[in-house]
Enzyme design. Structure first.
Site, PDB file in Angstrom:
ATOM      1  N   HIS A 159       0.821  -1.210   0.000  1.00 43.04           N
ATOM      2  CA  HIS A 159       0.000   0.000   0.000  1.00 43.04           C
ATOM      3  C   HIS A 159       0.851   1.254   0.000  1.00 43.04           C
ATOM      4  O   HIS A 159       2.038   1.218   0.320  1.00 43.04           O
ATOM      5  CB  HIS A 159      -0.973   0.034   1.195  1.00 43.04           C
ATOM      6  N   HIS A 199       3.746   7.170   3.822  1.00 45.08           N
ATOM      7  CA  HIS A 199       4.731   6.087   3.697  1.00 45.08           C
ATOM      8  C   HIS A 199       4.327   5.108   2.603  1.00 45.08           C
ATOM      9  O   HIS A 199       3.210   5.178   2.067  1.00 45.08           O
ATOM     10  CB  HIS A 199       4.933   5.351   5.040  1.00 45.08           C
ATOM     11  N   GLU A 238       7.831   0.914   5.024  1.00 52.28           N
ATOM     12  CA  GLU A 238       7.375  -0.200   5.849  1.00 52.28           C
ATOM     13  C   GLU A 238       7.624  -1.495   5.080  1.00 52.28           C
ATOM     14  O   GLU A 238       7.415  -1.556   3.870  1.00 52.28           O
ATOM     15  CB  GLU A 238       5.865  -0.024   6.111  1.00 52.28           C
TER      16      GLU A 238
END
Lengths: 134, 134
Positions: free
Chosen positions: B7, B79, B130
């Site tokens: 994502h 992010h 991430e």
């Protein structure tokens, strides 16, 4: 309207270092750098199984990326690009509803040779948003 | 090492307005807002055919998103999250090479119930990154 996420673009201060990091540290497939003088950028694509990350570095004196890097010297997330089926239909819809400004209502040819428009970041949570005809 | 883009996360000042915009203006499929108190965020997912956009809004007093929105009141790209096969192997590799700092070397359980780590934005072109075990 929006379909696939075509790419996420990241402005980088050092294209060679960034490319190496994605290749050697993050183990991704990277392309050779490509100069796009008409867009004022040099690009490298990080090929992921489901989409691409586009690394952008300024090329020439009037690069549209230069002010972003002046403000964010370490680099940063620059824009996202979504695919649409028909760019003109998308633009007509957005112009008619008048809530998201289209920066270039007449589509231009983007980095992949396809017509693109950009939407004003202030109308989309501070996110510069590109629409590209799939 | 990195596989799919899981994502792209966007911090938004008004979750309801942002969700409406993605649904009604950009014609995307959106989920119901979900409170994640242990992460200090409320999230809405924009489901795209190949990946997700995660809209993040602060929840509670100590939300990790609050300082970002204080600095970027209009919101912004927050992010990106890449999938990895094995999170511990990824962390061990990164710690051994010592060029990209892992903010939480002991993986925590992320928003999707899977182990995640975050890499220092200063070590990756200003991009908070991430890694999520697929």
């Amino acid at each position: 309207m929006i379909g696939r996420l075509n790419h996420v673009a990241i402005a980088v201060p050092d294209l060679a270092k960034a490319t190496e990091r994605y290749r050697d540290m993050l183990g991704a497939t990277v392309t050779q750098p490509e100069d796009l003088p008409e867009h004022g950028v040099t690009v490298v694509f990080i090929r992921l199984p489901n989409t691409n990350v586009e690394l952008l570095h300024p090329l020439g004196d009037k690069s549209p990326i230069a002010p972003f890097l002046a403000k964010n010297p370490s680099g940063g997330l620059h824009h996202v690009c979504y695919e649409v089926e028909d760019i003109n239909t998308a633009v007509e819809f957005l112009l008619a509803t008048d809530t998201m400004r289209v920066l270039n209502p007449k589509p231009k040819i983007g980095a992949h040779g396809k017509p693109v428009v950009f939407l004003h970041p202030k109308d989309n949570d501070g996110v510069l948003t590109e629409l590209e005809q799939a």
